[in-house]
Design a protein around this motif. Structure first.
Motif, PDB file in Angstrom:
ATOM      1  N   LEU A   1       0.819  -1.217   0.000  1.00 37.77           N
ATOM      2  CA  LEU A   1       0.000   0.000   0.000  1.00 37.77           C
ATOM      3  C   LEU A   1       0.851   1.265   0.000  1.00 37.77           C
ATOM      4  N   THR A   2       2.083   1.149   0.496  1.00 38.84           N
ATOM      5  CA  THR A   2       2.843   2.388   0.757  1.00 38.84           C
ATOM      6  C   THR A   2       4.130   2.542  -0.035  1.00 38.84           C
ATOM      7  N   ARG A   3       4.637   1.490  -0.661  1.00 36.44           N
ATOM      8  CA  ARG A   3       5.954   1.639  -1.308  1.00 36.44           C
ATOM      9  C   ARG A   3       5.853   2.586  -2.501  1.00 36.44           C
ATOM     10  N   HIS A   4       6.997   3.156  -2.844  1.00 34.39           N
ATOM     11  CA  HIS A   4       7.020   4.120  -3.942  1.00 34.39           C
ATOM     12  C   HIS A   4       6.641   3.443  -5.256  1.00 34.39           C
ATOM     13  N   GLU A   5       5.678   4.020  -5.933  1.00 30.47           N
ATOM     14  CA  GLU A   5       5.199   3.448  -7.205  1.00 30.47           C
ATOM     15  C   GLU A   5       4.948   4.573  -8.191  1.00 30.47           C
ATOM     16  N   GLY A   6       5.998   5.328  -8.505  1.00 30.20           N
ATOM     17  CA  GLY A   6       5.835   6.422  -9.458  1.00 30.20           C
ATOM     18  C   GLY A   6       4.809   7.419  -8.961  1.00 30.20           C
ATOM     19  N   ALA A   7       3.874   7.762  -9.830  1.00 32.00           N
ATOM     20  CA  ALA A   7       2.895   8.797  -9.487  1.00 32.00           C
ATOM     21  C   ALA A   7       1.731   8.252  -8.652  1.00 32.00           C
ATOM     22  N   LEU A   8       1.707   6.952  -8.456  1.00 31.91           N
ATOM     23  CA  LEU A   8       0.595   6.352  -7.712  1.00 31.91           C
ATOM     24  C   LEU A   8       0.721   6.689  -6.226  1.00 31.91           C
ATOM     25  N   LYS A   9      -0.303   7.348  -5.695  1.00 27.84           N
ATOM     26  CA  LYS A   9      -0.236   7.727  -4.278  1.00 27.84           C
ATOM     27  C   LYS A   9      -0.336   6.496  -3.381  1.00 27.84           C
ATOM     28  N   PRO A  10       0.298   6.562  -2.221  1.00 27.65           N
ATOM     29  CA  PRO A  10       0.168   5.451  -1.279  1.00 27.65           C
ATOM     30  C   PRO A  10      -1.177   5.492  -0.553  1.00 27.65           C
ATOM     31  N   SER A  11      -1.620   4.337  -0.116  1.00 27.89           N
ATOM     32  CA  SER A  11      -2.872   4.221   0.640  1.00 27.89           C
ATOM     33  C   SER A  11      -2.529   3.961   2.105  1.00 27.89           C
ATOM     34  N   PHE A  12      -3.385   4.440   2.974  1.00 23.87           N
ATOM     35  CA  PHE A  12      -3.187   4.244   4.409  1.00 23.87           C
ATOM     36  C   PHE A  12      -3.456   2.786   4.801  1.00 23.87           C
ATOM     37  N   PRO A  13      -2.492   2.110   5.418  1.00 24.45           N
ATOM     38  CA  PRO A  13      -2.783   0.785   5.983  1.00 24.45           C
ATOM     39  C   PRO A  13      -3.599   0.938   7.271  1.00 24.45           C
ATOM     40  N   VAL A  14      -4.643   0.135   7.396  1.00 21.85           N
ATOM     41  CA  VAL A  14      -5.508   0.174   8.579  1.00 21.85           C
ATOM     42  C   VAL A  14      -5.652  -1.238   9.151  1.00 21.85           C
ATOM     43  N   PRO A  15      -4.633  -1.691   9.892  1.00 23.86           N
ATOM     44  CA  PRO A  15      -4.752  -3.019  10.504  1.00 23.86           C
ATOM     45  C   PRO A  15      -5.857  -2.993  11.558  1.00 23.86           C
ATOM     46  N   SER A  16      -6.758  -3.933  11.495  1.00 18.58           N
ATOM     47  CA  SER A  16      -8.000  -3.833  12.273  1.00 18.58           C
ATOM     48  C   SER A  16      -8.317  -5.120  13.004  1.00 18.58           C
ATOM     49  N   ALA A  17      -9.133  -4.985  14.008  1.00 22.34           N
ATOM     50  CA  ALA A  17      -9.688  -6.098  14.800  1.00 22.34           C
ATOM     51  C   ALA A  17      -8.787  -6.442  15.977  1.00 22.34           C
ATOM     52  N   GLY A  18      -9.381  -6.393  17.142  1.00 23.26           N
ATOM     53  CA  GLY A  18      -8.671  -6.795  18.354  1.00 23.26           C
ATOM     54  C   GLY A  18      -7.690  -5.763  18.877  1.00 23.26           C
ATOM     55  N   ILE A  19      -7.821  -4.504  18.436  1.00 24.83           N
ATOM     56  CA  ILE A  19      -6.844  -3.480  18.812  1.00 24.83           C
ATOM     57  C   ILE A  19      -7.260  -2.797  20.122  1.00 24.83           C
ATOM     58  N   HIS A  20      -6.327  -2.739  21.097  1.00 23.85           N
ATOM     59  CA  HIS A  20      -6.534  -1.952  22.320  1.00 23.85           C
ATOM     60  C   HIS A  20      -5.302  -1.082  22.527  1.00 23.85           C
ATOM     61  N   PRO A  21      -5.369  -0.112  23.436  1.00 27.45           N
ATOM     62  CA  PRO A  21      -4.250   0.830  23.566  1.00 27.45           C
ATOM     63  C   PRO A  21      -2.914   0.161  23.867  1.00 27.45           C
ATOM     64  N   GLY A  22      -2.937  -0.962  24.579  1.00 29.73           N
ATOM     65  CA  GLY A  22      -1.696  -1.645  24.916  1.00 29.73           C
ATOM     66  C   GLY A  22      -0.971  -2.234  23.719  1.00 29.73           C
ATOM     67  N   LEU A  23      -1.609  -2.192  22.538  1.00 32.32           N
ATOM     68  CA  LEU A  23      -0.961  -2.686  21.312  1.00 32.32           C
ATOM     69  C   LEU A  23      -0.321  -1.569  20.501  1.00 32.32           C
ATOM     70  N   VAL A  24      -0.580  -0.327  20.897  1.00 36.39           N
ATOM     71  CA  VAL A  24      -0.159   0.792  20.052  1.00 36.39           C
ATOM     72  C   VAL A  24       1.349   0.830  19.793  1.00 36.39           C
ATOM     73  N   PRO A  25       2.210   0.617  20.824  1.00 37.74           N
ATOM     74  CA  PRO A  25       3.651   0.635  20.515  1.00 37.74           C
ATOM     75  C   PRO A  25       4.030  -0.413  19.468  1.00 37.74           C
ATOM     76  N   LEU A  26       3.445  -1.590  19.557  1.00 38.31           N
ATOM     77  CA  LEU A  26       3.718  -2.636  18.559  1.00 38.31           C
ATOM     78  C   LEU A  26       3.216  -2.236  17.175  1.00 38.31           C
ATOM     79  N   LEU A  27       2.013  -1.666  17.145  1.00 38.04           N
ATOM     80  CA  LEU A  27       1.452  -1.249  15.854  1.00 38.04           C
ATOM     81  C   LEU A  27       2.351  -0.209  15.189  1.00 38.04           C
ATOM     82  N   LEU A  28       2.854   0.707  16.019  1.00 38.60           N
ATOM     83  CA  LEU A  28       3.727   1.754  15.492  1.00 38.60           C
ATOM     84  C   LEU A  28       5.029   1.160  14.971  1.00 38.60           C
ATOM     85  N   GLU A  29       5.533   0.174  15.721  1.00 37.90           N
ATOM     86  CA  GLU A  29       6.755  -0.499  15.308  1.00 37.90           C
ATOM     87  C   GLU A  29       6.520  -1.229  13.979  1.00 37.90           C
TER      88      GLU A  29
END
Lengths: 414, 414
Positions: free
Chosen positions: B322-350
């Motif tokens: 979704l995010t790698r450089h592909e010429g003029a094609l804009k990247p899309s936001f990855p939205v990993p979903s399901a089962g997410i709570h605040p205690g996962l945020v550092p891992l998600l960021l990593e």
């Protein structure tokens, strides 16, 4: 009275409590949660709540072959989803019944039983089996369909000649290859004109009618215009790659009063969904019930013979889905395809009956006496099978050297 | 010069000659046959002929765990399909590369590399990551998205209140549930009006902007009108169940100049295609590259945590697509979903970096201090993670009792 669409799943798990899982699905995919609802709200929400209809748990059978279904632990779970929860279109039904759930572990969608109300919004095939038979004036034998041998990169006169040779063989339907898209060499309106002219020429020889299913392709919003263009040019049938666009795109074509020709559904891309045991969608739903609901008059699917193989019980289940009595919903023609030669015709008839289509590509074009003879060999095989005569005996009579040559090349499968 | 779209497959077979199989695909899915062509015709047809780019055979490794990929015999096969063979739309590409082939034994579509020419006809995301950040005025942290807790069967004032509480928590995006279809209780234009009013009210408290992704549903030919209705009512984003309609339906929405808001793609039904090893379509193609090509600004997919689980390497591969450089094609936001709570945020960021969306449902609504506190806990977790501070330490400071309570309930995953 609440009406429901009922989904049947097969969920695999070595130790799950399947009854709990079923309740989780029924609640989670409808009202979200139940126990947390205030009592006053429960009354309002009851009509939206999914219902667990049944949970049949299968424990691994002692002595079952490792890797077999019998050796697995699974449950067949039926959940009824209130119609009031979703709009009356197939995308909404699929998202409700197998949207998020499709991603939730090893689970397969086996069946969907729609309510009468839902079915009424799906008009189904415009022609159906009887309608297609009427168009062709053929009621007493399976139809014969053929496929172009090669299409990509060919010019109009070449396609026209291919078409003519196929038509001369006495086929009832000829379909475009599914990979023939809009292209400068053979744009759809020119292709249809050329092929329908060839059909008329051949008809003078054969005395029979013929349907040509032109492939409707391109952008989604232009499908209707593309179909109309083909019909205006004389196409008397259409081919459509349903799974590349979704079932609703088929339904919109089928519902359109201006698209007054039969539609043949091609199963391209369906193999991304039906083969694995633990995931995806059962073929009798994907290529059977949903295709019929969405309005396909003919549905192609892999035959149990030949190179692209589907297990025989699955092909029979597809055909059953397409043809069983379903109120006012017309039946769709089963078209088992791939690897078909004349020596398979008695088996095909035994499996799929008279109300089916024998569909051949290589088994027609690869005939040693040429394409027209290839079609004739099939027609002879169909006649033999209907009369209950062994193909070898039938082919031995004078004037049936086409069947004889086919049998010599491909044999007869018993 | 011929340009090509290149497909990568993984074909499994215990004894097949994979080189022969590759040649069969390259020829069979393009010109049909080659050896039978007259020499004079070969010159014309050469530009239509598929090319075998590579065949990497993997023999079973000695000592590999039974049932593991390493224990299997397979080949990764790359075939280049000339662009001239198909029209420039995703349905044609899929039917060409994985139409009939999807049904031909154990084979999985791993990747599609489209030509520059093909890509030019896919404008991709209208906003992309940067565009969505601009709309929100947020560039230096992951975005926070929340999902309605329950939607089916609720009245407008109830949805509005749910929305308001979510907005108060400082989320950047709120999306409809994917199973919220057009319905008499909360028709899209009324829902959008009510929710956007709630967004304005909340904004007075939070001082921040918010996108509301309204679910575009219904019949295929009416999707554009439905999207327009939502936008006219004030929706500043859309949600779309892409796989229920096909990628081209998304592309048509994304291309439409009147649909000038970001589109979030929901992965509903995708689990029918990506999980099995031997079949289907790899998730980084299905939920990564194709979603981006077709124009999704944000793409939801199962997170490697929580109940609906996807292996971590697959989620990272989706995000990379979704995010790698592909010429003029804009990247899309990855939205990993399901089962997410605040205690996962550092891992998600990593895992997914600052240019991703933290998306939570139960992890917001289930907060012991309520929905607004649930959002605030996430924002605090995001701040902590960006500063490289342990969540527990960060939560111990005054004014961060929301994060503290979340951690007490759900813990912190290391």
């Amino acid at each position: 009275m609440t009406s429901f669409c009922t989904a049947t799943y097969r969920a695999f798990d070595e130790k799950a409590d399947f009854h709990k899982k079923a309740t989780g699905i029924a609640v989670g995919l409808t009202v979200g949660s139940w126990t947390e609802l205030p009592e006053a709200k429960k009354k309002d929400m009851e009509k939206h709540l999914g219902q667990v209809v049944s949970v049949d748990v299968h424990e691994p059978e002692a002595g079952a072959a490792p890797g077999s279904l019998a050796a697995e632990r699974y449950a067949d779970i039926k959940i009824a989803y209130p119609d009031v929860n979703f709009s009356r279109d197939i995308p909404a039904l699929l998202v409700t019944a197998f949207g998020k759930l499709s991603m939730d572990g090893r689970i397969r969608l086996l069946d969907l039983d729609v309510s009468d109300g839902f079915r009424k919004t799906c008009p189904g095939p415009k022609f159906g089996i009887h309608g297609v038979q009427e168009l062709l004036g053929v009621h007493d034998r399976p139809l014969l369909m053929s496929i172009f041998k090669s299409v990509v990169g060919y010019e109009l006169p070449e396609l026209k000649e291919q078409f003519y040779q196929q038509a001369l063989g006495g086929v009832d339907l000829i379909k475009d290859d599914e990979i023939l898209f809009e292209n400068p060499l053979t744009p759809i309106e020119k292709r249809v004109e050329a092929c329908m002219a060839a059909a008329r020429d051949a008809s003078k020889q054969t005395g029979q009618k013929l349907l040509y299913a032109a492939n409707v392709t391109g952008r989604t919003s232009q499908l209707r215009a593309q179909a109309k263009k083909a019909i205006d040019a004389g196409a008397n049938a259409l081919l459509f790659n349903v799974l590349a666009y979704g079932f609703d795109a088929l339904q919109e074509l089928a519902e359109d009063p201006d698209i007054n020709v039969p539609i043949a559904a091609h199963p391209a891309f369906s193999g991304a969904m039906y083969p694995p045991r633990h995931y995806g969608v059962a073929p009798q739903l994907l290529l059977g019930k949903l295709m019929r609901l969405a309005g396909a008059d003919l549905v192609l699917f892999p035959s149990p013979y030949g190179s692209v193989v589907m297990p025989k019980d699955e092909t029979l289940a597809i055909a059953e889905s397409l043809t069983r009595h379903e109120g006012a919903l017309k039946p769709s023609f089963p078209v088992p395809s791939a690897g078909i030669h004349p020596g398979l015709v008695p088996l095909l008839l035994e499996d799929f009956g008279v109300r089916s289509v024998v569909n051949a590509g290589g088994g027609i074009h690869g005939h040693p006496m040429g394409t027209a003879a290839g079609g004739q060999a099939f027609r002879q095989a169909i006649d033999a099978a209907l009369q209950g005569v062994e193909l070898e005996a039938y082919a031995a009579e004078p004037g049936r050297e086409q069947l004889k040559a086919a049998i010599e090349l491909w044999g007869v499968k018993k």
